[in-house]
Design an enzyme around this catalytic site. Sequence first.
Site, PDB file in Angstrom:
ATOM      1  N   GLN A  39       1.017  -1.346   0.300  1.00 48.08           N
ATOM      2  CA  GLN A  39      -0.079   0.012  -0.064  1.00 48.08           C
ATOM      3  C   GLN A  39       0.921   1.264   0.025  1.00 48.08           C
ATOM      4  OE1 GLN A  39      -3.429   0.528   0.148  1.00 48.08           O
ATOM      5  NE2 GLN A  39      -2.792  -2.057  -0.294  1.00 48.08           N
ATOM      6  N   ARG A  48      -0.086   9.679  -9.166  1.00 46.78           N
ATOM      7  CA  ARG A  48      -1.060   8.270  -8.710  1.00 46.78           C
ATOM      8  C   ARG A  48      -1.815   9.946  -7.467  1.00 46.78           C
ATOM      9  NH1 ARG A  48      -2.945   5.272  -3.973  1.00 46.78           N
ATOM     10  NH2 ARG A  48      -4.101   3.724  -5.333  1.00 46.78           N
ATOM     11  N   GLU A  94     -13.504  -4.815   0.839  1.00 48.92           N
ATOM     12  CA  GLU A  94     -11.990  -4.375   0.557  1.00 48.92           C
ATOM     13  C   GLU A  94     -12.038  -6.225   0.459  1.00 48.92           C
ATOM     14  OE1 GLU A  94      -7.862  -5.637   0.347  1.00 48.92           O
ATOM     15  OE2 GLU A  94      -9.079  -3.702  -0.853  1.00 48.92           O
ATOM     16  N   GLU A 137      -9.275   2.456  -7.448  1.00 48.19           N
ATOM     17  CA  GLU A 137      -8.329   2.366  -8.641  1.00 48.19           C
ATOM     18  C   GLU A 137      -7.844   1.131  -8.564  1.00 48.19           C
ATOM     19  OE1 GLU A 137      -4.819   1.560  -9.556  1.00 48.19           O
ATOM     20  OE2 GLU A 137      -3.646   2.826  -7.933  1.00 48.19           O
ATOM     21  N   GLU A 146      -4.294  -7.972 -14.711  1.00 48.61           N
ATOM     22  CA  GLU A 146      -4.420  -8.130 -13.904  1.00 48.61           C
ATOM     23  C   GLU A 146      -6.273  -8.218 -13.577  1.00 48.61           C
ATOM     24  OE1 GLU A 146      -2.707  -8.526 -10.385  1.00 48.61           O
ATOM     25  OE2 GLU A 146      -0.859  -7.859 -11.242  1.00 48.61           O
TER      26      GLU A 146
END
Length: 377
Positions: A39, A48, A94, A137, A146
């Site tokens: 992170q 970003r 999450e 994001e 991904e």
Amino acid sequence: MASLPNGTAAAAGSSGGRPVDKEVDFANYFCTYGYLYHQKEMLCDRVRMDAYHSSVFRNAPHFEGKVVLDVGTGSGILAIWSAQAGARKVYAVEATNMAEHARELARANGVADIVEVIQGTVEDVELPEKVDVIISEWMGYFLLRESMFDSVICARDRWLKPDGVMYPSHARMWLAPIRTGLGDKKMEDLDIAMDDWNLFVQDTQAYYGVNMNALTKAYRAEHEKYYLKSAIWNNLHPNQVIGQPAVIKEIDCLTATVDEIREVRAQVMLPISLEGARLSALAGWFDVHFRGSAQNPAVEEVELNTAPDEQGGTHWGQQVFLLTPPVKVSKGDSVNVSFSMVRSKENHRLMDMEFTYELHEFSGRKHPAITTKMYLE
């Protein structure tokens, strides 16, 4: 998007979606996001961070009094910003144990009454209401590596109101001709690897009486894929770009489907702008835009660009696709490229690519087309 210790890439934000293949894929993909050092790499990317911060606070009317869904919240910073911008409620999804850290940060920043962290995948979670905004994001190397955007599409189709907005709202993939010494270095590495193999073959024959030479071709093929046919992460300098970049894919996040992004195919012409250069590779990058929607446009459009930058760029960098052999080019020439990128059959989060490139000289002479396969792993 962070990098794993072995040099491969982790997902762009954090994991809010669920892999559709094997359980081992689920474990491999998600496990890395439970670690703060991953992170931190993303949180230290100023390009970003500035883009997302600006997109939220310069467009506060999109958030004030609204319901927000953060897909793959990771540390929770986008959810916290959404709450600080005036959101009535933020659902922060999450899949990993990073959810606990996100809850802690929400409490520490005084928004725990607004930000509800939900540990799970967006394919499985249930929300009590539709949302006005989806923020995420989700971008991977060369945008689509991904396949996390699949989960964002799922979240959109399940939970976004008809007049809702997405942050980001649009994305583009770019391809450009470049000069780089990476190919020479990788060829040297391949030669060293093969010299080492040849010594191994000799020693095995001399000491153990077994001839391993029958495997030399396969060994070389493995190493050619690794050194020459695998995309290389690099932060390029703008002066390495020797021609005009071209957009090979545009995505409207409000309408895109999984089928639309499962395969990317394009034919582009790349004019050369530098005299006496060596075209040794193609480079790929992306940009995303925060525009709101036609019904609900942004107050101020914000762009996040991962193009080569003399200041060093982003943690996404660019993906370099080596061309073998390199081609000498001159100003006024053009390179016609036929490009395809499809998801790997072995792992849908990785990409198989094929380039066919053909040099057209300014004089009118055309060179034979060359096809090369590449892998984005």
